[in-house]
Enzyme design. Structure first.
Site, PDB file in Angstrom:
ATOM      1  N   THR A  37       0.831  -1.210   0.000  1.00 50.81           N
ATOM      2  CA  THR A  37       0.000   0.000   0.000  1.00 50.81           C
ATOM      3  C   THR A  37       0.864   1.258   0.000  1.00 50.81           C
ATOM      4  O   THR A  37       0.387   2.329  -0.356  1.00 50.81           O
ATOM      5  CB  THR A  37      -0.925   0.030   1.235  1.00 50.81           C
ATOM      6  OG1 THR A  37      -0.145  -0.367   2.367  1.00 50.81           O
ATOM      7  CG2 THR A  37      -2.101  -0.909   1.091  1.00 50.81           C
ATOM      8  N   SER A 128      16.610  -5.428   5.588  1.00 46.98           N
ATOM      9  CA  SER A 128      18.027  -5.182   5.848  1.00 46.98           C
ATOM     10  C   SER A 128      18.553  -4.115   4.877  1.00 46.98           C
ATOM     11  O   SER A 128      19.464  -3.367   5.213  1.00 46.98           O
ATOM     12  CB  SER A 128      18.834  -6.473   5.715  1.00 46.98           C
ATOM     13  OG  SER A 128      18.561  -7.091   4.491  1.00 46.98           O
ATOM     14  N   SER A 129      17.949  -4.022   3.685  1.00 50.93           N
ATOM     15  CA  SER A 129      18.455  -3.030   2.735  1.00 50.93           C
ATOM     16  C   SER A 129      18.165  -1.605   3.199  1.00 50.93           C
ATOM     17  O   SER A 129      19.043  -0.743   3.164  1.00 50.93           O
ATOM     18  CB  SER A 129      17.893  -3.270   1.332  1.00 50.93           C
ATOM     19  OG  SER A 129      16.537  -3.574   1.383  1.00 50.93           O
ATOM     20  N   GLU A 161      17.652   3.092  -3.548  1.00 52.84           N
ATOM     21  CA  GLU A 161      17.049   1.789  -3.875  1.00 52.84           C
ATOM     22  C   GLU A 161      16.430   1.823  -5.279  1.00 52.84           C
ATOM     23  O   GLU A 161      16.557   0.879  -6.048  1.00 52.84           O
ATOM     24  CB  GLU A 161      15.996   1.455  -2.818  1.00 52.84           C
ATOM     25  CG  GLU A 161      15.422   0.094  -2.966  1.00 52.84           C
ATOM     26  CD  GLU A 161      15.604  -0.781  -1.735  1.00 52.84           C
ATOM     27  OE1 GLU A 161      16.230  -0.353  -0.748  1.00 52.84           O
ATOM     28  OE2 GLU A 161      15.098  -1.904  -1.771  1.00 52.84           O
ATOM     29  N   ASP A 173       9.767   1.044   4.496  1.00 52.40           N
ATOM     30  CA  ASP A 173      10.910   0.423   5.165  1.00 52.40           C
ATOM     31  C   ASP A 173      11.871   1.477   5.708  1.00 52.40           C
ATOM     32  O   ASP A 173      12.325   1.402   6.853  1.00 52.40           O
ATOM     33  CB  ASP A 173      11.673  -0.483   4.193  1.00 52.40           C
ATOM     34  CG  ASP A 173      10.779  -1.557   3.593  1.00 52.40           C
ATOM     35  OD1 ASP A 173       9.642  -1.721   4.071  1.00 52.40           O
ATOM     36  OD2 ASP A 173      11.228  -2.220   2.642  1.00 52.40           O
ATOM     37  N   TYR A 223       7.802  -7.041  -8.293  1.00 51.79           N
ATOM     38  CA  TYR A 223       7.473  -5.870  -7.468  1.00 51.79           C
ATOM     39  C   TYR A 223       7.229  -4.646  -8.360  1.00 51.79           C
ATOM     40  O   TYR A 223       6.195  -3.974  -8.254  1.00 51.79           O
ATOM     41  CB  TYR A 223       8.629  -5.599  -6.494  1.00 51.79           C
ATOM     42  CG  TYR A 223       8.346  -4.481  -5.512  1.00 51.79           C
ATOM     43  CD1 TYR A 223       7.853  -4.763  -4.241  1.00 51.79           C
ATOM     44  CD2 TYR A 223       8.555  -3.151  -5.852  1.00 51.79           C
ATOM     45  CE1 TYR A 223       7.584  -3.743  -3.341  1.00 51.79           C
ATOM     46  CE2 TYR A 223       8.278  -2.129  -4.966  1.00 51.79           C
ATOM     47  CZ  TYR A 223       7.802  -2.429  -3.703  1.00 51.79           C
ATOM     48  OH  TYR A 223       7.523  -1.415  -2.820  1.00 51.79           O
TER      49      TYR A 223
HETATM   50  C1  GLA Z   1       9.111  -3.945   0.231  1.00 51.80           C
HETATM   51  C2  GLA Z   1       9.253  -2.463  -0.140  1.00 51.80           C
HETATM   52  C3  GLA Z   1       8.258  -1.603   0.637  1.00 51.80           C
HETATM   53  C4  GLA Z   1       6.847  -2.154   0.557  1.00 51.80           C
HETATM   54  C5  GLA Z   1       6.826  -3.652   0.828  1.00 51.80           C
HETATM   55  C6  GLA Z   1       5.476  -4.258   0.566  1.00 51.80           C
HETATM   56  O1  GLA Z   1       9.481  -4.143   1.556  1.00 51.80           O
HETATM   57  O2  GLA Z   1      10.555  -2.020   0.106  1.00 51.80           O
HETATM   58  O3  GLA Z   1       8.329  -0.275   0.180  1.00 51.80           O
HETATM   59  O4  GLA Z   1       6.256  -1.851  -0.675  1.00 51.80           O
HETATM   60  O5  GLA Z   1       7.768  -4.363   0.058  1.00 51.80           O
HETATM   61  O6  GLA Z   1       4.540  -3.740   1.440  1.00 51.80           O
END
Ligand code: GLA
Length: 384
Positions: A37, A128-129, A161, A173, A223
């Site tokens: 989301t 971790s990234s 990233e 994250d 993704y």
């Molecule tokens: C990864 C991405 C986040 C998020 C999740 C899914 O962790 O880095 O930004 O989109 O997937 O919720």
């Protein structure tokens, strides 16, 4: 925080570079609910945890910079001029990306040495990234007095990233890792990039993570594909992001999109709604309601958004067989990594042994099970 890890990183740095480093810890994260989301400008509910990345960093008088990955025993030396991503790079690109994105903001980074290590299981979906990116930008900000705010820093980490790793991630994250608060989860609005902390004390229940110990390839391209499907449907609906759309709006274009893409957009709209409902359930101390939302989230990730895998689905099925597990779902981007489980504390041990055995029987592979503490975000490690 893990004192042994901190000492190892610090002492290894001193042995290599003969100066006292600045030390930074940046945590990984869990996410209670709200998956995929964030890049739809929606809501997520993550928390920083007591596992993460520790870096030792210091200025260098040399004409090159070096980075040393302690856990892999790999090193890279690079010039600060004309930084580019490495074609075969993994951890190196997180560091190069952060440096390049700082430079893109017209800030001057001098040469430096960095050594890092961590205790986030890799591929576990615990970010971790983001922890590595955040610790590097935080460390560089500190040693070169760059004047970056924590908000600037997470945007730099995210851009690294996007541009150096090639994953068009959202902000969850980096935000959770930077702004985490001990014992709290953060209800984050990814449009305003502001969060509301919720103290997490589930009394006789707890959250545990079960790692499938698999990470299927192609997860990065899957993704990015998901993200572009969401953006194109938002475009068709004339809204900025799917966060602005209702199920009713989506219905109006049903015959213009494939059923697969319709389901993906529907998942995002519904998941966004579940996050808000989950925050209310936590406020009302209604763990059953929270658990059902968590199960529903997995169902959507598996059947609508299609980012789960057979190992994750199996772990969630095992959880459903045990009435003391109130909710379970895959966590993070998907295609492997961990499930997050809300379970009665008295049942944790027996569930752990049962699930470990059945997972081993099914896949001939061990799963790993962790408890985590919710911790503060990225910061300096003070030591004498
Ligand atoms: C990864 C991405 C986040 C998020 C999740 C899914 O962790 O880095 O930004 O989109 O997937 O919720």
């Amino acid at each position: 925080m893990n004192t042994a890890l901190i000492n190892t990183i610090k002492n290894s740095f001193i042995a290599k570079f003969q100066i006292e480093p600045v030390m930074v810890f940046s945590p990984g994260r869990i996410n209670i609910i709200g998956e995929h989301t964030d890049y739809n400008d929606g809501f997520v509910f993550p928390a920083a945890v007591n596992k993460g990345i520790v870096i030792a960093i210091g200025k260098s008088d040399s004409s090159i910079s070096t980075a040393f990955a302690f856990d892999k025993q790999e090193t890279i030396a690079f010039s600060l001029k004309n930084i580019k991503p490495l074609a075969q790079g993994s951890w190196q690109n997180y560091i190069l990306g952060v440096v390049a994105e700082i430079q893109n903001r017209s800030k001057i980074v001098g040469n430096f040495n960095i050594l890092f290590g961590g205790n986030i299981p890799s591929g576990a979906g615990m970010s971790s990234s983001a922890a590595l990116e955040n610790s590097v930008v935080f460390g560089l900000n500190e040693i070169f007095n760059l004047g970056l705010s924590k908000h600037d820093m997470i945007l730099i980490s995210q851009k690294a990233e996007h541009n150096y790793v090639g994953v068009k991630c959202g902000i969850m994250d980096q935000y959770a890792s930077m702004f985490g608060i001990e014992n709290n989860a953060l209800l984050l609005d990814c449009r305003t990039v502001k969060s509301k902390p919720f103290e997490i004390d589930f009394k006789n229940h707890e959250l545990i993570l079960i790692n499938t110990n698999v990470k299927h390839s192609l997860s990065d391209s899957a993704y990015n594909d998901r993200r572009s499907v969401c953006e194109s449907i938002a475009g068709m609906l004339n809204v900025k992001a799917l966060r602005d759309a209702t199920e009713y709006d989506l219905e109006s274009i049903k015959d213009k999109v494939t059923d697969e893409n319709y389901q993906k957009a529907l998942y995002v709209i519904q998941e966004n709604d579940r996050v808000i409902k989950a925050s209310k359930a936590i406020e009302n101390r209604d763990l059953k309601a929270l658990g059902s939302l968590i199960y529903a989230s997995h169902d959507g990730l598996q059947n609508q958004y299609k980012v789960s895998c057979k190992e994750l689905d199996f772990l969630v099925e095992q959880a459903k067989l045990n009435s003391h597990v109130l909710g379970a779902r895959m966590m993070g981007g998907g295609f492997g990594g961990c499930t997050i489980n809300l379970i009665a504390k008295t049942e944790t041990e027996s569930f752990k042994s049962q699930v470990s055995e059945s997972y081993k029987n099914k896949f001939n592979l061990n799963c790993s099970i962790y408890s985590v503490e919710l911790s503060n975000g990225t910061g300096l490690i003070k030591y004498n």
